[in-house]
Design a protein around this motif. Structure first.
Motif, PDB file in Angstrom:
ATOM      1  N   ILE A 250      36.750  45.650  33.823  1.00  0.00           N
ATOM      2  CA  ILE A 250      35.713  44.936  33.083  1.00  0.00           C
ATOM      3  C   ILE A 250      35.388  43.641  33.817  1.00  0.00           C
ATOM      4  O   ILE A 250      36.219  42.729  33.902  1.00  0.00           O
ATOM      5  CB  ILE A 250      36.162  44.619  31.640  1.00  0.00           C
ATOM      6  CG1 ILE A 250      36.466  45.914  30.872  1.00  0.00           C
ATOM      7  CG2 ILE A 250      35.073  43.816  30.918  1.00  0.00           C
ATOM      8  CD1 ILE A 250      36.986  45.690  29.461  1.00  0.00           C
ATOM      9  N   ILE A 252      33.368  40.342  33.626  1.00  0.00           N
ATOM     10  CA  ILE A 252      32.855  39.626  32.468  1.00  0.00           C
ATOM     11  C   ILE A 252      31.366  39.313  32.597  1.00  0.00           C
ATOM     12  O   ILE A 252      30.725  38.933  31.611  1.00  0.00           O
ATOM     13  CB  ILE A 252      33.696  38.349  32.198  1.00  0.00           C
ATOM     14  CG1 ILE A 252      33.603  37.926  30.725  1.00  0.00           C
ATOM     15  CG2 ILE A 252      33.303  37.221  33.137  1.00  0.00           C
ATOM     16  CD1 ILE A 252      34.120  38.979  29.757  1.00  0.00           C
ATOM     17  N   ALA A 280      36.701  47.598  24.227  1.00  0.00           N
ATOM     18  CA  ALA A 280      38.104  47.375  24.579  1.00  0.00           C
ATOM     19  C   ALA A 280      39.041  48.076  23.601  1.00  0.00           C
ATOM     20  O   ALA A 280      40.070  48.646  23.998  1.00  0.00           O
ATOM     21  CB  ALA A 280      38.399  45.880  24.617  1.00  0.00           C
ATOM     22  N   ILE A 294      40.435  42.551  34.111  1.00  0.00           N
ATOM     23  CA  ILE A 294      39.319  41.723  33.646  1.00  0.00           C
ATOM     24  C   ILE A 294      39.066  40.691  34.733  1.00  0.00           C
ATOM     25  O   ILE A 294      39.976  39.950  35.121  1.00  0.00           O
ATOM     26  CB  ILE A 294      39.647  41.037  32.305  1.00  0.00           C
ATOM     27  CG1 ILE A 294      39.947  42.087  31.222  1.00  0.00           C
ATOM     28  CG2 ILE A 294      38.483  40.141  31.864  1.00  0.00           C
ATOM     29  CD1 ILE A 294      40.392  41.489  29.901  1.00  0.00           C
ATOM     30  N   CYS A 311      37.148  36.716  26.947  1.00  0.00           N
ATOM     31  CA  CYS A 311      38.162  37.507  27.656  1.00  0.00           C
ATOM     32  C   CYS A 311      39.404  37.705  26.789  1.00  0.00           C
ATOM     33  O   CYS A 311      39.991  38.794  26.756  1.00  0.00           O
ATOM     34  CB  CYS A 311      38.550  36.828  28.966  1.00  0.00           C
ATOM     35  SG  CYS A 311      37.239  36.794  30.209  1.00  0.00           S
ATOM     36  N   ILE A 314      38.673  40.332  24.203  1.00  0.00           N
ATOM     37  CA  ILE A 314      38.728  41.662  24.814  1.00  0.00           C
ATOM     38  C   ILE A 314      40.179  42.106  24.947  1.00  0.00           C
ATOM     39  O   ILE A 314      40.539  43.250  24.619  1.00  0.00           O
ATOM     40  CB  ILE A 314      38.022  41.649  26.183  1.00  0.00           C
ATOM     41  CG1 ILE A 314      36.506  41.496  25.990  1.00  0.00           C
ATOM     42  CG2 ILE A 314      38.330  42.911  26.972  1.00  0.00           C
ATOM     43  CD1 ILE A 314      35.754  41.204  27.270  1.00  0.00           C
TER      44      ILE A 314
END
Length: 329
Positions: A250, A252, A280, A294, A311, A314
């Motif tokens: 992922i 961001i 997520a 991430i 973050c 997530i």
């Protein structure tokens, strides 16, 4: 075995010192001198990759090397949520990779650390850092699970395809070209690789044509529209079909910059925070997903800690989903 890792700083682990108000900083266990010892009883291991040389090499701004620390501080302030799910999840923070003299050496150190975590039967979560780290993380996963040809699927949640040609140096724009061409045993199956949330104006048409020729599935932000959960479930199906494991990355910058101003390459369009958190959660529940990173959170670009908080959210929802995997319940 020598792992080039600095143990986590105690200051990252927030606590209110109140049994009636526990925080994740109370529950996540920091490793000390021997990271391997702590892996013996863990379900998840958090590992930082404080590197942004790949971003700079791609023409971006430095700062994401500070991402792992800021994401952790935001994450460890969160509560375990409702119910007992996260209270029973055993998470260890094994610290940050010590950057090598070259980015290539840093990648080798990360790959070895991820491999070690996976060999212990523990799920690795890597916090970046530049998106170039994904290639190294995938290498560690492939070697740790001993995956053969086309036994790995992958999903990249991102604004960008990140398939620039790897020529003279590693950049944050090269990880998935490298994964498709250079992973041990040709492990990544192109037909089980999904580029998710791609934004057409920010990608070269040549790169798009290249991935299509490899039979990679590209789900653009426009095609996903207001149905991100439906499309992500389909991405999981594609990545899982015929493979033994799936890696999830992922970036961001997949989020709109109102909610992620600290993305290394932010723009006004993208997913909303609740959409990424729901993605997520689904990923956490999906048993075939065996790796998460991430990337591209740059604290110097952030505003009021919003991107670090996103973050952290997530991470929270991924762990919440993970705690519901059948073998943990």
């Amino acid at each position: 075995m020598v792992l080039f890792i600095n143990p986590p700083a105690q200051e990252w682990f927030y606590s209110r010192h109140d049994p009636s108000d526990p925080r994740l900083g109370d529950l996540v266990k920091p490793s000390r001198d021997d990271a391997l010892e702590g892996l013996k009883e863990a379900h998840i291991a958090i590992l930082g990759f404080p590197e942004d040389r790949g971003i700079v090499a791609n023409g971006g701004k430095p700062g994401a090397a500070l991402g792992p620390e800021h994401i952790r501080k935001a994450f460890y302030k969160l509560t375990p949520g409702f119910g007992k799910a996260l209270m029973g999840l055993k998470i260890i923070d094994i610290g940050n990779i010590i950057p090598g003299p070259t980015l290539k050496e840093s990648h080798s150190r990360l790959a070895e650390a991820v491999k070690t975590v996976v060999e212990h039967g523990v799920f690795p979560i890597v916090l970046g850092g530049g998106h170039d780290l994904s290639f190294a993380g995938f290498c560690g996963l492939v070697e740790g699970l001993k995956l053969g040809q086309k036994e790995l699927g992958a999903i990249n949640v991102d604004c960008h395809l990140d398939v620039r040609e790897y020529q003279k140096e590693i950049t944050s724009g090269t990880p998935f070209r490298r994964a498709l061409e250079e992973l041990p045993n040709n492990a990544l199956d192109p037909r089980a690789f999904v580029e998710f949330g791609i934004q057409e104006p920010y990608n070269s048409p040549y790169h798009y044509e290249w991935v299509k020729k490899q039979h990679v599935a590209v789900m653009t932000l426009n095609s996903i529209g207001n149905r991100p959960m439906e499309f992500f479930l389909e991405a999981c199906r594609i990545a899982s079909e015929g493979t033994k494991a799936v890696a999830l990355s992922i970036d961001i910058d997949a989020a709109r910059n109102h909610e992620a101003p600290g993305a290394s390459a932010s723009n006004p369009r993208g997913f909303k925070a609740p959409e990424l958190e729901r993605i997520a959660y689904i990923a956490g529940k999906t048993g075939k997903i065996r790796y998460l990173d991430i990337t591209e959170m740059s604290p110097p670009l952030d505003e009021g800690g919003r991107t670090a908080s996103l973050c952290a959210g997530i991470l929270f929802w991924f762990c919440k989903g993970f705690s519901e995997r059948a073998y943990l319940t």
